[in-house]
Scaffold this motif. Structure first.
Motif, PDB file in Angstrom:
ATOM      1  N   MET A   1      54.566 -72.846  -4.090  1.00  0.00           N
ATOM      2  CA  MET A   1      53.726 -72.043  -4.948  1.00  0.00           C
ATOM      3  C   MET A   1      54.585 -70.914  -5.531  1.00  0.00           C
ATOM      4  N   THR A   2      54.277 -70.544  -6.756  1.00  0.00           N
ATOM      5  CA  THR A   2      54.966 -69.423  -7.387  1.00  0.00           C
ATOM      6  C   THR A   2      54.002 -68.254  -7.522  1.00  0.00           C
ATOM      7  N   VAL A   3      54.459 -67.091  -7.106  1.00  0.00           N
ATOM      8  CA  VAL A   3      53.674 -65.867  -7.193  1.00  0.00           C
ATOM      9  C   VAL A   3      54.405 -64.891  -8.101  1.00  0.00           C
ATOM     10  N   ALA A   4      53.652 -64.227  -8.968  1.00  0.00           N
ATOM     11  CA  ALA A   4      54.213 -63.183  -9.826  1.00  0.00           C
ATOM     12  C   ALA A   4      53.676 -61.836  -9.353  1.00  0.00           C
ATOM     13  N   LEU A   5      54.570 -60.900  -9.117  1.00  0.00           N
ATOM     14  CA  LEU A   5      54.183 -59.531  -8.775  1.00  0.00           C
ATOM     15  C   LEU A   5      54.394 -58.671 -10.009  1.00  0.00           C
ATOM     16  N   MET A   6      53.378 -57.893 -10.350  1.00  0.00           N
ATOM     17  CA  MET A   6      53.476 -57.001 -11.492  1.00  0.00           C
ATOM     18  C   MET A   6      53.425 -55.562 -11.001  1.00  0.00           C
ATOM     19  N   TRP A   7      54.314 -54.762 -11.523  1.00  0.00           N
ATOM     20  CA  TRP A   7      54.448 -53.340 -11.178  1.00  0.00           C
ATOM     21  C   TRP A   7      54.411 -52.592 -12.499  1.00  0.00           C
ATOM     22  N   GLU A   8      53.479 -51.650 -12.651  1.00  0.00           N
ATOM     23  CA  GLU A   8      53.364 -50.920 -13.915  1.00  0.00           C
ATOM     24  C   GLU A   8      53.234 -49.424 -13.642  1.00  0.00           C
ATOM     25  N   ALA A   9      54.040 -48.641 -14.345  1.00  0.00           N
ATOM     26  CA  ALA A   9      54.018 -47.193 -14.175  1.00  0.00           C
ATOM     27  C   ALA A   9      54.013 -46.523 -15.548  1.00  0.00           C
ATOM     28  N   ARG A  10      53.485 -45.328 -15.577  1.00  0.00           N
ATOM     29  CA  ARG A  10      53.481 -44.528 -16.810  1.00  0.00           C
ATOM     30  C   ARG A  10      54.270 -43.259 -16.544  1.00  0.00           C
ATOM     31  N   ALA A  11      55.211 -43.001 -17.411  1.00  0.00           N
ATOM     32  CA  ALA A  11      56.090 -41.844 -17.242  1.00  0.00           C
ATOM     33  C   ALA A  11      55.394 -40.557 -17.667  1.00  0.00           C
ATOM     34  N   VAL A  12      55.887 -39.475 -17.147  1.00  0.00           N
ATOM     35  CA  VAL A  12      55.513 -38.158 -17.653  1.00  0.00           C
ATOM     36  C   VAL A  12      55.925 -38.137 -19.128  1.00  0.00           C
ATOM     37  N   ASP A  13      55.133 -37.488 -19.976  1.00  0.00           N
ATOM     38  CA  ASP A  13      55.400 -37.473 -21.418  1.00  0.00           C
ATOM     39  C   ASP A  13      56.870 -37.200 -21.726  1.00  0.00           C
ATOM     40  N   GLY A  14      57.443 -38.057 -22.552  1.00  0.00           N
ATOM     41  CA  GLY A  14      58.821 -37.878 -22.998  1.00  0.00           C
ATOM     42  C   GLY A  14      59.880 -38.401 -22.037  1.00  0.00           C
ATOM     43  N   ARG A  34      63.055 -64.688 -10.543  1.00  0.00           N
ATOM     44  CA  ARG A  34      63.176 -64.158 -11.906  1.00  0.00           C
ATOM     45  C   ARG A  34      62.618 -62.747 -11.912  1.00  0.00           C
ATOM     46  N   ARG A  35      63.156 -61.923 -12.785  1.00  0.00           N
ATOM     47  CA  ARG A  35      62.671 -60.549 -12.927  1.00  0.00           C
ATOM     48  C   ARG A  35      62.750 -60.176 -14.400  1.00  0.00           C
ATOM     49  N   GLU A  36      61.667 -59.596 -14.909  1.00  0.00           N
ATOM     50  CA  GLU A  36      61.639 -59.174 -16.303  1.00  0.00           C
ATOM     51  C   GLU A  36      61.104 -57.754 -16.379  1.00  0.00           C
ATOM     52  N   THR A  37      61.726 -56.931 -17.206  1.00  0.00           N
ATOM     53  CA  THR A  37      61.327 -55.542 -17.378  1.00  0.00           C
ATOM     54  C   THR A  37      60.899 -55.338 -18.825  1.00  0.00           C
ATOM     55  N   LEU A  38      59.746 -54.712 -19.012  1.00  0.00           N
ATOM     56  CA  LEU A  38      59.195 -54.489 -20.349  1.00  0.00           C
ATOM     57  C   LEU A  38      58.786 -53.034 -20.501  1.00  0.00           C
ATOM     58  N   ARG A  44      55.081 -46.403 -20.900  1.00  0.00           N
ATOM     59  CA  ARG A  44      54.767 -47.289 -19.787  1.00  0.00           C
ATOM     60  C   ARG A  44      55.889 -48.291 -19.572  1.00  0.00           C
ATOM     61  N   VAL A  45      56.122 -48.637 -18.307  1.00  0.00           N
ATOM     62  CA  VAL A  45      57.141 -49.611 -17.916  1.00  0.00           C
ATOM     63  C   VAL A  45      56.469 -50.654 -17.035  1.00  0.00           C
ATOM     64  N   LEU A  46      56.771 -51.913 -17.303  1.00  0.00           N
ATOM     65  CA  LEU A  46      56.203 -53.027 -16.550  1.00  0.00           C
ATOM     66  C   LEU A  46      57.353 -53.879 -16.017  1.00  0.00           C
ATOM     67  N   VAL A  47      57.309 -54.203 -14.732  1.00  0.00           N
ATOM     68  CA  VAL A  47      58.289 -55.102 -14.122  1.00  0.00           C
ATOM     69  C   VAL A  47      57.511 -56.258 -13.511  1.00  0.00           C
ATOM     70  N   ILE A  48      57.900 -57.479 -13.888  1.00  0.00           N
ATOM     71  CA  ILE A  48      57.291 -58.682 -13.328  1.00  0.00           C
ATOM     72  C   ILE A  48      58.371 -59.432 -12.562  1.00  0.00           C
TER      73      ILE A  48
END
Length: 85
Positions: A1-14, A34-38, A44-48
């Motif tokens: 089975m393949t599992v995807a973990l998503m991590w999402e954070a929002r930075a302090v302004d700027g 596999r790892r992807e950063t968006l 906002r930053v998202l890592v899957i």
């Protein structure tokens, strides 16, 4: 089975670029399949990450960034792959 973990954070302004750099520097051991950063508006930053594991498996995850860098707690989700097209 393949599992995807998503991590999402929002930075302090700027500080989106700093949060993005911080997330890229974080290492996971063992490494995922596999790892992807968006990025998204509002600093906002998202890592899957993808893993060959069960949905409830104990897996390494990115930590919480310092409070001076993130404007709120990290959001985390787990998804089970049901195939690709």
């Amino acid at each position: 089975m393949t599992v995807a973990l998503m991590w999402e954070a929002r930075a302090v302004d700027g500080r989106g670029d700093e949060l993005l750099a911080w997330a890229r520097e974080q290492q996971l051991a063992p490494a995922p399949l596999r790892r992807e950063t968006l990025r998204a508006p509002q600093d906002r930053v998202l890592v899957i990450t993808w893993w060959d594991a069960g949905l409830d498996a104990e897996l390494p995850e990115l930590p919480e960034p310092d409070a001076e860098l993130a404007s709120r707690a990290v959001h985390r989700w787990r998804f089970e792959s049901v195939g690709s097209e």
